[in-house]
Structures are given as structure tokens and as C-alpha cells.
Design a protein around this motif. Structure first.
Motif, PDB file in Angstrom:
ATOM      1  N   GLY A   2      -1.589  17.295  -3.551  1.00 57.31           N
ATOM      2  CA  GLY A   2      -0.502  16.322  -3.633  1.00 57.31           C
ATOM      3  C   GLY A   2       0.871  16.904  -3.392  1.00 57.31           C
ATOM      4  O   GLY A   2       1.882  16.330  -3.834  1.00 57.31           O
ATOM      5  N   ILE A   3       0.938  18.029  -2.692  1.00 58.59           N
ATOM      6  CA  ILE A   3       2.217  18.701  -2.430  1.00 58.59           C
ATOM      7  C   ILE A   3       2.523  18.636  -0.939  1.00 58.59           C
ATOM      8  O   ILE A   3       1.680  18.981  -0.107  1.00 58.59           O
ATOM      9  N   ASP A   4       3.708  18.188  -0.605  1.00 58.44           N
ATOM     10  CA  ASP A   4       4.152  18.111   0.786  1.00 58.44           C
ATOM     11  C   ASP A   4       4.783  19.441   1.176  1.00 58.44           C
ATOM     12  O   ASP A   4       5.848  19.800   0.665  1.00 58.44           O
ATOM     13  N   ILE A   5       4.146  20.174   2.061  1.00 60.08           N
ATOM     14  CA  ILE A   5       4.634  21.496   2.433  1.00 60.08           C
ATOM     15  C   ILE A   5       6.013  21.430   3.068  1.00 60.08           C
ATOM     16  O   ILE A   5       6.827  22.359   2.926  1.00 60.08           O
ATOM     17  N   GLU A   6       6.320  20.326   3.747  1.00 66.99           N
ATOM     18  CA  GLU A   6       7.623  20.202   4.395  1.00 66.99           C
ATOM     19  C   GLU A   6       8.753  20.128   3.373  1.00 66.99           C
ATOM     20  O   GLU A   6       9.834  20.679   3.578  1.00 66.99           O
ATOM     21  N   VAL A   7       8.503  19.465   2.264  1.00 63.16           N
ATOM     22  CA  VAL A   7       9.511  19.389   1.199  1.00 63.16           C
ATOM     23  C   VAL A   7       9.787  20.774   0.629  1.00 63.16           C
ATOM     24  O   VAL A   7      10.944  21.154   0.414  1.00 63.16           O
ATOM     25  N   ILE A   8       8.729  21.529   0.406  1.00 65.96           N
ATOM     26  CA  ILE A   8       8.885  22.882  -0.134  1.00 65.96           C
ATOM     27  C   ILE A   8       9.632  23.763   0.865  1.00 65.96           C
ATOM     28  O   ILE A   8      10.540  24.520   0.496  1.00 65.96           O
ATOM     29  N   THR A   9       9.279  23.665   2.135  1.00 62.21           N
ATOM     30  CA  THR A   9       9.912  24.489   3.167  1.00 62.21           C
ATOM     31  C   THR A   9      11.402  24.194   3.261  1.00 62.21           C
ATOM     32  O   THR A   9      12.224  25.110   3.395  1.00 62.21           O
ATOM     33  N   GLN A  10      11.769  22.934   3.194  1.00 62.37           N
ATOM     34  CA  GLN A  10      13.182  22.567   3.256  1.00 62.37           C
ATOM     35  C   GLN A  10      13.954  23.115   2.066  1.00 62.37           C
ATOM     36  O   GLN A  10      15.092  23.591   2.212  1.00 62.37           O
ATOM     37  N   LYS A  11      13.348  23.064   0.889  1.00 64.10           N
ATOM     38  CA  LYS A  11      14.018  23.602  -0.294  1.00 64.10           C
ATOM     39  C   LYS A  11      14.183  25.114  -0.190  1.00 64.10           C
ATOM     40  O   LYS A  11      15.246  25.663  -0.532  1.00 64.10           O
ATOM     41  N   VAL A  12      13.151  25.792   0.279  1.00 71.43           N
ATOM     42  CA  VAL A  12      13.226  27.244   0.435  1.00 71.43           C
ATOM     43  C   VAL A  12      14.291  27.616   1.464  1.00 71.43           C
ATOM     44  O   VAL A  12      15.070  28.555   1.264  1.00 71.43           O
TER      45      VAL A  12
END
Length: 431
Positions: A37-47
Motif C-alpha cells: 500500500g505504499i506509492d513509491i513515487e510519493v516516497i521518491t518525491q519526498k526523498v
């Protein structure tokens, strides 16, 4: 247009060799995270938007109490240092600001320094004062203390130096002052604990009065060294008292190496967040004490646990939560540029891992007192290889998929070694 110290085609060529493998790894990780349930794109943008400041002194070779062994291409002044810092940011896209140390980085014309930084695409983070050693031509010595010294004239000199740091910082666009002192004692009875702390507070109040309205003051605690029996600002509790006593613009800075061995630093971070006094960090790593090793090189799990608290506060939208992030390391046997790039990436790694913690599950396990599954929830995130996220974040913002490989391919160290005169070996001490 931003000046680049490494040719863009060198970075592009190295990226081209790695892009296919990165895309495949990123897709695989994305599928795994999606199942959770984790969107990798959201994590990448935050990083990609997470930044950490590099210290100007960190790009030079450090030293110990016994010796310092200069490396080829050592920076000779703050302009050389900024060039090296620009390389770190060019390849990692994680370090757009530099933290200066005065008087080492003092120049006659701050406008010229700011123009050089602007051309490189760099800004300035917190200013750092130095009252733990004596500068050439200094009237009063800090051998027996600075802001807490028994002599009023010595304290006044230390206060004026900090005010000077504020004025230099204003000219450069900085918004914070970090104050660390080495004041303390080496023998029982040498200092009166209460009076020395009272003198320190009086001195800090004088500095605080000169802070611009939009500035913050960071005070830094350290258990020992250079004083080994007692230290005036020895732990986070004393640091919290200082920040509370000074006012709303005063905050506590946490250096990961400034605590007793095995101290629960992540809990200290949680306490300071809870009471609105976490100012930020000096990231490094240690095995025995204030070793100033590369961040994440010895205890990456502790770094992750610190970021677990930071992400928890971020997601809870804790009031006033806006910590500053900076690296503070000494590089004795590695190329400082490489070490700082690696550390910036390890800091982002811990952030990414903390972002993928299943917080709903963790909350449930904590409320149910399920110690094993609460621990396992954190371990599951820590065990996840988030390198594809880090590399993709760098690539999308113009950096290198593998910063160290691109740096070595560029021959940057060899080139600056040819341009900068060699520095003779000498005694210990920081650059």
C-alpha cells in the motif's frame, strides 16, 4: 546558469551505463511497496526534496590529537571549499547549503563570497562560532573557557565573536547561529558548577539579544572533550534548560557523537520534539565517542531509529517541527568529498526507510503491547533496500546514479591537486 565543477557529459555517460539496471530495480521495488500500500513515487518525491547541509570544514582532511595527514588537492580557503561543496551537491542533489565556521571562513568581503556561492548554486546554512580555540591575534585566551570564563573581558570577547558571526551570516543569507563551547574542567574542584553555568547563561542571553527576528539559535551539548571531568553544556537536559531560559528562538542541536556510549539518542530526539525544542542535527557516526565518522558507517540502525522519530513527528504535523540537518564529520583516511557524498546518501536512506514504516500497524502493536511485532514492523522497513529510490531521486534532479563512481570517473581530485599547492603535514586539529 549554475557553474558545474564536473563536466555534465561525464555524469551523463556514467548515468547512461547504469540507467537500465536502475529502472528495472526501481520497478521491482515499486511492485513490492505497492503490495504494502505504499506509492513509491510519493516516497521518491519526498526523498528528492530532503536536503542536508555540508560543513565547510568537512571538505578538508581532519586530524587527531596526534597528527594530521593532508591529502592531495586540499582546499586552501573558503572559495576552494565551496568548489568542493558544489561537487557534492552536483552529484548527490542533496546538499544545496554550506555551514561556515568563523574565523576560519572569514573573508574581507562577504559579498564576494556570496556571489561565488550563488554562481555555484549554493546557499548558506547555520553559522558556527569558534570559542574553543584561540585565533591568531586574539587578545584573550580560551584555555580556561570562553562564554563561562571567570574573567569578564574574556566572556565579552567570546560574546562579541558570536555577534560578529551573526552579522557575517546576515550578509550571506544565513538564518541561524550554532554555538558549541568546550568550556569545562579537568579536575574536581577546578570550577564552581553553578557559577560557571550562570556566567554561560548571561553570555548566551547577550548573544540572543542580537539575533535577527527570523533567526534561530542552536546550542549544542557534549558530554566530554576537550574538558574531561565536567562540561558546562554536558547533556540534552542542560541544553533544554538553556533553550527554555533563552526564549522562543533558541533550540537544542543534537550531535550524534556527543553522548555517552549506548545512550538512547532517538528517545532524546522524541523528548525535544515533544516540547518544541529540537533545533536540528549534526550527523556523523561513532564507535567509542565523538569519533566524527561517516554517517551510517558504524550504526545505521540507530540513524534509522532517529529518522523514525522524525518521520513520526512529520506525519503527526507536530507544532513547530522544522529541524535543521547538517553533517559534521572529520575525514582522516578517505577523500572528504567521497565521504560527504556517502553520508548525504545514508541520511536520505534512513529517511526513506522511515517513510515506509507501516505506522498504522506499529500503532496497533504498541497499543496492544506486542513487543515482538512492533519491533518487527521497524525491522521490516529497515531491511528494505531503498537504494533504487535514492538513485532515482538523484537522477531526476540532475545528479548521479552512483555519485562516487561518477566522481572518480571525472578525475576531480587529480585536477584540483594539480591546481592547489600541497599542504605540509602538521600536528592535530581540525581544518
Amino acid at each position: 546558469m549554475t557553474e558545474q565543477r564536473i563536466a555534465a557529459d561525464v555524469v551523463a555517460a556514467d548515468n547512461d551505463r547504469r540507467a537500465a539496471a536502475l529502472n528495472a530495480d526501481y520497478a521491482t521495488l515499486g511492485e513490492k511497496l505497492d503490495r504494502d500500500g505504499i506509492d513509491i513515487e510519493v516516497i521518491t518525491q519526498k526523498v528528492a526534496s530532503f536536503h542536508v547541509a555540508v560543513p565547510s570544514w568537512g571538505v578538508g582532511t581532519g586530524g587527531t590529537r596526534f597528527a594530521r595527514f593532508p591529502a592531495p588537492g586540499e582546499p586552501h580557503d573558503i572559495f576552494d571549499k565551496l568548489d568542493d561543496c558544489a561537487v557534492i551537491h552536483q552529484l548527490t542533489r542533496a546538499t544545496p547549503t554550506v555551514s561556515l565556521h568563523i574565523p576560519w571562513d572569514k573573508v574581507d568581503d562577504p559579498r564576494r563570497l556570496k556571489a561565488h556561492a550563488d554562481a555555484l548554486g549554493l546557499g548558506f546554512d547555520a553559522m558556527n562560532s569558534n570559542t574553543f580555540s584561540d585565533a591568531p591575534g586574539q587578545e584573550k585566551s580560551y584555555k580556561f573557557g570562553s562564554l563561562s570564563h571567570t574573567d569578564a573581558a574574556t566572556r565579552r570577547q567570546a560574546v562579541e565573536h558570536n555577534i560578529e558571526c551573526i552579522e557575517i551570516g546576515r550578509a550571506l543569507g544565513s538564518k541561524a547561529l550554532t554555538v558549541w563551547i568546550g568550556d569545562g574542567s579537568n579536575f574536581p574542584g577546578q570550577s564552581h558548577f553553578t557559577r560557571s553555568f550562570e556566567r554561560y547563561l548571561d553570555s548566551m542571553k547577550a548573544i540572543y539579544q542580537h539575533l535577527p527576528a527570523n533567526w534561530r539559535l542552536f546550542t549544542e551539548h557534549k558530554m566530554y572533550e576537550p574538558a574531561f571531568y565536567s562540561t558546562v553544556v554536558q547533556d540534552w537536559g542542560t541544553n533544554y534548560l538553556i533553550a527554555t531560559e533563552l526564549g522562543e528562538k533558541a533550540f537544542c542541536l543534537v550531535d550524534l557523537g556527543h553522548h555517552a556510549p549506548n545512550v538512547n539518542i532517538e528517545m532524546i530526539v522524541a523528548r525535544l520534539i515533544q516540547f518544541g525544542k529540537l533545533g536540528g542535527f549534526h550527523f556523523n557516526d561513532s564507535k567509542y565517542g565523538d569519533d566524527d565518522l561517516d554517517t551510517g558507517s558504524v550504526d545505521p540502525f540507530r540513524l534509522f531509529l532517529v529518522f523514525n522519530e522524525l518521520v513520526d513527528a512529520e506525519e503527526r504535523r507536530s507544532e513547530g517541527f522544522a529541524p535543521a540537518h547538517m553533517i559534521d564529520q572529520s575525514h582522516n583516511v578517505t577523500d572528504p568529498v567521497e565521504s560527504l557524498m556517502r553520508s548525504a546518501n545514508e541520511i536520505r536512506r534512513a529517511y526513506a526507510q522511515a517513510l515506509i514504516v507501516d505506522r498504522a500497524a506499529l500503532d496497533t502493536f504498541q497499543e496492544d503491547n506486542d513487543a515482538l511485532m512492533a519491533s518487527e514492523t521497524l525491522k521490516a522497513a529497515f531491511r528494505t533496500d531503498v537504494e533504487p529510490i535514492l538513485a532515482q531521486a538523484r537522477l531526476r534532479t540532475g545528479g548521479a546514479i552512483d555519485p562516487i563512481a561518477a566522481y572518480r570517473a571525472s578525475g576531480y581530485r587529480r585536477k584540483v591537486a594539480e591546481q592547489r599547492p600541497a599542504i605540509a603535514s602538521g600536528g592535530g586539529g581540525i581544518v
